[in-house]
Design a protein around this motif. Structure first.
Motif, PDB file in Angstrom:
ATOM      1  N   ALA A 105       1.448   4.052  -3.082  1.00  0.00           N
ATOM      2  CA  ALA A 105       1.378   5.510  -2.893  1.00  0.00           C
ATOM      3  C   ALA A 105       2.628   6.188  -3.439  1.00  0.00           C
ATOM      4  O   ALA A 105       2.547   7.219  -4.129  1.00  0.00           O
ATOM      5  CB  ALA A 105       1.190   5.831  -1.407  1.00  0.00           C
TER       6      ALA A 105
ATOM      7  N   GLY B 271      -4.219   3.750  -1.593  1.00  0.00           N
ATOM      8  CA  GLY B 271      -2.863   4.248  -1.375  1.00  0.00           C
ATOM      9  C   GLY B 271      -2.337   4.988  -2.586  1.00  0.00           C
ATOM     10  O   GLY B 271      -1.707   6.049  -2.462  1.00  0.00           O
TER      11      GLY B 271
ATOM     12  N   SER C 272       2.740   5.902  -7.303  1.00  0.00           N
ATOM     13  CA  SER C 272       1.752   6.816  -7.885  1.00  0.00           C
ATOM     14  C   SER C 272       2.229   8.261  -7.793  1.00  0.00           C
ATOM     15  O   SER C 272       2.085   9.042  -8.741  1.00  0.00           O
ATOM     16  CB  SER C 272       0.408   6.661  -7.170  1.00  0.00           C
ATOM     17  OG  SER C 272      -0.539   7.574  -7.663  1.00  0.00           O
TER      18      SER C 272
ATOM     19  N   ILE D  49     -10.280   8.122  -2.490  1.00  0.00           N
ATOM     20  CA  ILE D  49      -9.688   7.917  -1.163  1.00  0.00           C
ATOM     21  C   ILE D  49     -10.758   7.557  -0.134  1.00  0.00           C
ATOM     22  O   ILE D  49     -10.582   6.652   0.687  1.00  0.00           O
ATOM     23  CB  ILE D  49      -8.906   9.166  -0.726  1.00  0.00           C
ATOM     24  CG1 ILE D  49      -7.669   9.357  -1.622  1.00  0.00           C
ATOM     25  CG2 ILE D  49      -8.490   9.067   0.736  1.00  0.00           C
ATOM     26  CD1 ILE D  49      -6.926  10.655  -1.369  1.00  0.00           C
TER      27      ILE D  49
ATOM     28  N   ILE E 296      -3.882   8.414  -2.714  1.00  0.00           N
ATOM     29  CA  ILE E 296      -3.295   9.318  -1.718  1.00  0.00           C
ATOM     30  C   ILE E 296      -1.977   9.873  -2.244  1.00  0.00           C
ATOM     31  O   ILE E 296      -1.682  11.066  -2.115  1.00  0.00           O
ATOM     32  CB  ILE E 296      -3.090   8.583  -0.380  1.00  0.00           C
ATOM     33  CG1 ILE E 296      -4.445   8.251   0.256  1.00  0.00           C
ATOM     34  CG2 ILE E 296      -2.253   9.430   0.582  1.00  0.00           C
ATOM     35  CD1 ILE E 296      -4.344   7.398   1.496  1.00  0.00           C
ATOM     36  N   GLY E 297      -1.172   9.022  -2.877  1.00  0.00           N
ATOM     37  CA  GLY E 297       0.071   9.495  -3.477  1.00  0.00           C
ATOM     38  C   GLY E 297      -0.177  10.478  -4.595  1.00  0.00           C
ATOM     39  O   GLY E 297       0.536  11.482  -4.744  1.00  0.00           O
TER      40      GLY E 297
ATOM     41  N   THR F 171       0.831  -1.203   0.000  1.00  0.00           N
ATOM     42  CA  THR F 171       0.000   0.000   0.000  1.00  0.00           C
ATOM     43  C   THR F 171       0.868   1.257   0.000  1.00  0.00           C
ATOM     44  O   THR F 171       0.634   2.195  -0.776  1.00  0.00           O
ATOM     45  CB  THR F 171      -0.935   0.008   1.220  1.00  0.00           C
ATOM     46  OG1 THR F 171      -1.752  -1.174   1.206  1.00  0.00           O
ATOM     47  CG2 THR F 171      -1.833   1.232   1.207  1.00  0.00           C
TER      48      THR F 171
END
Length: 388
Positions: A14, A137, A17, A249, A140-141, A10
């Motif tokens: 992130a 994840g 990404s 998210i 979020i990145g 995960t």
């Protein structure tokens, strides 16, 4: 179920990404400046990475399953790290092309190996939730990427590639030091590719092309459509992208959990319907509120379709070829991202955004019908039942 593997993957999704969001737009701008504002040459070099991923998946996809998951992931990250360092020092077109090739060489094995490890580590009934967690994840990145990229690029572009290199090196160290191996022997013997049937898998991947084409337009030609439709298009684009990322998210895992008692085929069909409604919404509701609704439908379609499809591929893949199955299935993304932006741009310039997204809506209807047939056939085939 290995919690450490899920946590590391995960966090890794992130980071990858975040790096990807930094790389694509800002590398284009960086090369545009370094190559004397030759946009055609810059975009041509950008296309080397997905083309490399396609080529090596077709020719060397078996290497993904030849060794353990941890060595393959580590090797992938080291190739990507080499590419990032190379971008810092590149000054001419050939250097940029070589770095893009090296990056594609590393990227083509990462996602298939990571998903194969989840398939081997997580029980089948928990895999869809786990894939959704990994995608959360990644989102979020992606949320922080544009802001950090703009700040560093405006200050000193090489700092941007330096940050990407550092983050990739940190993740590579984590994989080397703490990521468990998901195979008992750490490797598998080479098998005869001729004994593996890819017919159903190829049909499943081809049916996904309308979805990946839709994503390719949203990544490239969508801002151009906004520019031609809405006065304050940059502000609108920023708001819509923020809404999209926050939706993924906040709702990715929750929506998957809510639908886990449903039949998998029905969940995937619902996702196709959301995708189709989003495409026609973008085409027929060219105003701010209509775009918000369409963007939300697009997000729900992605959540309900992409995560269960990964679980389905995991269920039909033979134990010795999970990485190759994920790689082969994922080719539809590379094909769409290689040819989709150019084809969509031509369609947009000649017919307009309304016709572009309406055409995508029609393709999504056809793709949904075909995918339903493919899923039913694959689930009933003897080899699929054995693999699952």
């Amino acid at each position: 179920m290995n919690t450490r593997t899920i946590m590391i993957q995960t966090a890794g999704h992130a980071l990858i990404s975040f790096v990807s969001i930094l790389l694509l737009p800002f590398l284009t701008l960086y090369m545009y400046d370094r190559l004397e504002e030759n946009l055609a040459l810059a975009t041509l070099i950008i296309g080397i990475q997905p083309l490399t991923e396609i080529l090596f998946t077709l020719l060397m996809g078996g290497w993904i399953d030849r060794f353990g998951r941890r060595p393959v992931l580590l090797g992938s990250l080291l190739f990507q790290l080499t590419a990032m360092i190379g971008f810092i020092m590149a000054a001419d077109v050939w250097a940029f092309a070589v770095c893009a090739f090296i990056n594609g060489l590393g990227r083509f094995v990462y996602i298939p190996a990571a998903r194969a490890q989840i398939s081997e580590t997580v029980p089948p009934e928990k895999q869809t939730q786990t894939f959704a967690l990994l995608q959360t994840g990644a989102n979020i990145g992606a949320l922080a990427g544009p802001f950090a990229g703009a700040a560093l690029f405006s200050r000193h572009p090489p700092l941007l590639f330096g940050l990407m290199a550092v983050l990739t090196a940190v993740y590579a160290f984590i994989v080397w030091r703490w990521l468990p191996e998901s195979r008992a022997d750490g490797h598998t013997k080479k098998s005869d590719p001729g004994t593996i049937s890819y017919k159903n898998l190829t049909f499943l991947a081809c049916a996904m092309l309308p979805i990946s084409l839709f994503h390719a337009q949203m990544e490239t030609n969508w801002p151009v459509y906004l520019k031609e439709t809405i006065e304050h298009y940059l502000w609108t684009f920023s708001v819509l992208e923020t809404i999209s990322t926050l939706t993924f998210i906040c709702f990715e895992v929750l929506l998957v959990r809510w639908t886990e008692s449903w039949q998998r085929l029905r969940v995937i069909q619902a996702g196709w319907l959301f995708y189709t409604a989003a495409a026609f919404g973008f085409a027929c509701s060219p105003h701010f509120f209509g775009f918000i609704v369409s963007q939300l439908l697009f997000c729900f379609g992605a959540i309900l379709t992409l995560n269960p499809m990964q679980t389905f591929i995991s269920s039909i893949a033979p134990e010795a070829h999970k990485g190759r199955y994920f790689a082969w299935f994922g080719l539809h993304w590379d094909f769409s991202r290689s040819a989709g932006p150019f084809a969509g741009g031509l369609f947009l310039s000649h017919f307009g955004g309304g016709w572009l997204f309406s055409t995508l809506g029609v393709l999504l209807i056809l793709g949904g019908v075909l995918q339903t047939k493919n899923l039913t056939t694959s689930a009933r085939s003897p080899s699929s039942r054995k693999a699952g």
